[in-house]
Each structure stands twice: as C-alpha cells, then as structure tokens.
Design a protein around this motif. Structure first.
Motif, PDB file in Angstrom:
ATOM      1  N   SER A  75     -27.660 -36.671  52.007  1.00 44.72           N
ATOM      2  CA  SER A  75     -27.221 -37.790  50.981  1.00 44.72           C
ATOM      3  C   SER A  75     -25.585 -37.639  51.713  1.00 44.72           C
ATOM      4  CB  SER A  75     -27.058 -37.105  49.746  1.00 44.72           C
ATOM      5  OG  SER A  75     -26.200 -37.848  48.949  1.00 44.72           O
ATOM      6  N   CYS A  76     -24.939 -38.960  51.380  1.00 45.07           N
ATOM      7  CA  CYS A  76     -23.504 -39.016  51.936  1.00 45.07           C
ATOM      8  C   CYS A  76     -22.626 -38.344  50.689  1.00 45.07           C
ATOM      9  CB  CYS A  76     -23.097 -40.515  51.540  1.00 45.07           C
ATOM     10  SG  CYS A  76     -23.927 -41.491  53.189  1.00 45.07           S
ATOM     11  N   VAL A  77     -23.142 -38.126  49.567  1.00 44.97           N
ATOM     12  CA  VAL A  77     -22.264 -37.583  48.597  1.00 44.97           C
ATOM     13  C   VAL A  77     -22.109 -36.045  48.767  1.00 44.97           C
ATOM     14  CG1 VAL A  77     -22.284 -37.108  46.279  1.00 44.97           C
ATOM     15  CG2 VAL A  77     -23.124 -39.399  46.715  1.00 44.97           C
ATOM     16  N   ARG A  78     -23.249 -35.489  49.734  1.00 47.95           N
ATOM     17  CA  ARG A  78     -22.977 -34.004  49.900  1.00 47.95           C
ATOM     18  C   ARG A  78     -22.193 -33.864  51.410  1.00 47.95           C
ATOM     19  NH1 ARG A  78     -28.620 -31.957  47.572  1.00 47.95           N
ATOM     20  NH2 ARG A  78     -28.755 -33.334  46.055  1.00 47.95           N
ATOM     21  N   ASN A  79     -21.484 -35.020  51.679  1.00 47.88           N
ATOM     22  CA  ASN A  79     -20.623 -34.531  52.914  1.00 47.88           C
ATOM     23  C   ASN A  79     -19.305 -34.549  52.176  1.00 47.88           C
ATOM     24  OD1 ASN A  79     -18.844 -36.262  54.823  1.00 47.88           O
ATOM     25  ND2 ASN A  79     -20.153 -35.266  56.170  1.00 47.88           N
ATOM     26  N   GLY A  80     -18.431 -33.701  52.583  1.00 46.94           N
ATOM     27  CA  GLY A  80     -17.157 -33.564  51.911  1.00 46.94           C
ATOM     28  C   GLY A  80     -16.317 -34.814  52.251  1.00 46.94           C
ATOM     29  N   PHE A  81     -16.185 -35.412  53.405  1.00 43.68           N
ATOM     30  CA  PHE A  81     -15.264 -36.580  53.712  1.00 43.68           C
ATOM     31  C   PHE A  81     -15.779 -37.777  53.022  1.00 43.68           C
ATOM     32  CE2 PHE A  81     -14.869 -34.091  57.630  1.00 43.68           C
ATOM     33  CZ  PHE A  81     -13.633 -33.673  57.546  1.00 43.68           C
TER      34      PHE A  81
END
Length: 184
Positions: free
Chosen positions: A81-87
């Motif tokens: 999930s992109c949302v679980r990547n900080g940036f």
C-alpha cells in the motif's frame, strides 16, 4: 460524487518494466495511465508515481515517464500500500490539505498494491477512484476480483473517459479541445 479537477490528484502505482511484462492487457494499462498523466498535466492536477523496489524491478516505463516529464513526485517503496510508505503518505496527505481529497489511481497490480492503497485511502478519509481501464494484474481473474472487492469497500471504480469528462465539466473550453485528442 463526481470528480473535480480542482479536488483531484493522480497516483500511478508501480507500472515498471519488469512487472509489466507479465500483466494481462499491459498495453491498455500503459496507454490509459499515459492518458491520465497527460490530462492531469494539462489541467495542473498533481501527479505522484510509486515504484516498487526499482533496484530490482526497474523504473516506471518510459512512455509514462515521458508523459510525466518530471512534473510531479516519484517515490520508491517496498510496502504494497502506498499509504504505508512514509514519503507517499506524506505527499498524499499534503495534497489533501491543499483541497485535493480525490485520488485517481492507475497502475499494477490491481489485486495487490492498487487494492490495498485504495482501501487504505478510503479508511483515511480520501475519496479513492480506481480507473478500471488503467489497472491490471497478471491474471484477468485477479483484476476482476480486485475491482469487485474495491466496489464493496466503497471505492469508486471508473474508467479513464469518465475521469477526463468529469475533469473537463463541459465542451467548448480550451481544455476540452486539448483533452479531446486524448480520447480519440
């Protein structure tokens, strides 16, 4: 709810060389992602690209990179999930604080990264719009199941023409004339 170009942002997920070769309908996926990126650039809609482990899977395919023309944000990730990547999470939330709560999503794979990202976005108060003709999976069944599950999870499933026409709002404008060429 209809899409608005003033409230939208575009997220293209992991359309990378080594992943793409196994995707069913890969030419359609790339073509529609290019369409979304080009339309977003013409309408000044922010664009974000994610790349899943690019050291091993390569960069985003050239045609999308060319359409993107360094006019946005690119982030590496290992999370599905992109949302679980900080940036990426920070980027998406920063744009939402600027009034861009609608996230138009294309990319691969529909049943993994696209699905998890869209469901996470909805749970965090975004309006996620997955562009059915701009997403793909290795198998047609996985893509079909992903689109069905997304709809059951309150994610809007749309196609690229719906997106463009909703962004344009009416015919006869300079934007309509420019974007009309992307549809033909």
């Amino acid at each position: 709810m209809l899409l608005s170009h003033d409230k939208s942002q575009v997220l293209i997920i992991d359309v990378q060389d080594k992943l793409l070769s196994a995707i069913s309908g890969k030419d359609r996926v790339v073509d529609r992602c290019v369409r979304l990126v080009m339309a977003a650039r013409k309408l000044s809609i922010p664009i974000t690209l994610s790349e899943q482990y690019p050291q091993g899977l390569g960069p985003t395919v050239d045609s999308i990179r060319d359409a993107f023309a360094n006019d946005g944000f690119v982030a590496d990730k290992t999370e599905f999930s992109c949302v679980r990547n900080g940036f990426l999470r920070d980027r998406l939330h920063d744009l939402r604080r600027q009034g861009r709560s609608q996230v138009v999503i294309g990319g691969i794979e529909a049943h993994v990264c696209v699905l998890q990202t869209a469901i996470d976005l909805e749970s965090q108060g975004f309006e996620a719009f997955v562009v059915a003709d701009a997403v793909g999976s290795r198998s047609k069944l996985s893509r079909k199941l992903a689109l069905s599950r997304l709809q059951k999870s309150s994610v809007d499933v749309v196609d690229s023409e719906m997106v463009l026409f909703e962004w344009m709002e009416r015919a006869g404008t300079p934007e309509f004339k420019e974007l009309q060429a992307l549809i033909k």
